[in-house]
Design an enzyme around this catalytic site. Sequence first.
Site, PDB file in Angstrom:
ATOM      1  N   ASP A 119       0.817  -1.211   0.000  1.00 61.19           N
ATOM      2  CA  ASP A 119       0.000   0.000   0.000  1.00 61.19           C
ATOM      3  C   ASP A 119       0.850   1.260   0.000  1.00 61.19           C
ATOM      4  O   ASP A 119       1.995   1.257   0.473  1.00 61.19           O
ATOM      5  CB  ASP A 119      -0.920   0.021   1.223  1.00 61.19           C
ATOM      6  N   ARG A 120       0.259   2.340  -0.480  1.00 56.24           N
ATOM      7  CA  ARG A 120       0.962   3.618  -0.612  1.00 56.24           C
ATOM      8  C   ARG A 120       1.625   4.064   0.702  1.00 56.24           C
ATOM      9  O   ARG A 120       2.784   4.477   0.712  1.00 56.24           O
ATOM     10  CB  ARG A 120      -0.020   4.691  -1.082  1.00 56.24           C
TER      11      ARG A 120
END
Length: 320
Positions: free
Chosen positions: A118-119
Amino acid sequence: MAYKKFKLGYFSGEKTYKILLNLGYEMREAQRLCDKGRLVGDGVVFAKNDLVCGEAYFIDYECEPRGLKPIFECDEFGVFDKPSGVLAHPNGRNCEYSLCDEIWSLWGRGACVAHRLDRETSGVIVVAKNPKSAVELKAAFENRVVAKSYLAFVGGKFDGAGLKKFGINNFEEFKDKAEIFGNLDGFVIDKNMDITRNYDDVKTRMQICENGKRAVTVVRLLKYDEIGDISLVECYPLTGRQHQIRLHLFHVKHKILGDPLYGLDKFHVEQILDGMMSENERRKITGASRLMLHSNMIKFEYKGQIYEVKSKAKFDLVNC
């Protein structure tokens, strides 16, 4: 990575896809680019069978690397320490930078990440250098022949209350993965999960549900800060569900600091995800200015050899 418009020239009735073929693209890729509207004129987007009359432009991305280098590499793949806030993939034409800026500038457009991260999650991520190794690595990861460990700062003292200690005899289906980890120690969170079915909720949020997919995480306490009432835990996901560690820790009342999804109402979630909340306000509401989850180690077998790569990045609460 900045998307830019490049002038191709003046055309007199050539079909769109043929222009791309002449640029060196294979038919399948040329059609994909046409479907994405990458060939344009003055105020018009050309479909693949359109006849192009006049000036034509090609919208493409231009890599703008920032100097991030792999912490490990071999002929087939490399491993990066991804900073929090950096996308693994570009998410549209407004994306200014992603890990692909570094990957493609080093190894070309055939390189790609081999698994999700995830970012806001920082830490190790494996990158295939070419399409062949991408297929092989992704297949290995999908077949669970990979072990990952994550670090997380969570609220409260994690003592495993209400949870059972991990024992391989109770989880025979994960024996192969447990053997990759080695001496796996900790408490088990074994809760099925699925994407939320509440359409008034945030669409990317997951939920614990009996009819969901099996999700198993082993968690152990590394350190407890009594003053801040914060625990540093290490997490070993035996399955690979989206948001698995985040949801499992939230479920047992030890939410990860800085989490923008779990434990918040829809209004605050949207403010954070849309970049409308200041860092100070986010610290007050969630405990940190970023998601305090870090991919710390990855270990897997590839072509008969065991690879184990540990993060070299510092992970703490300073400036978070």
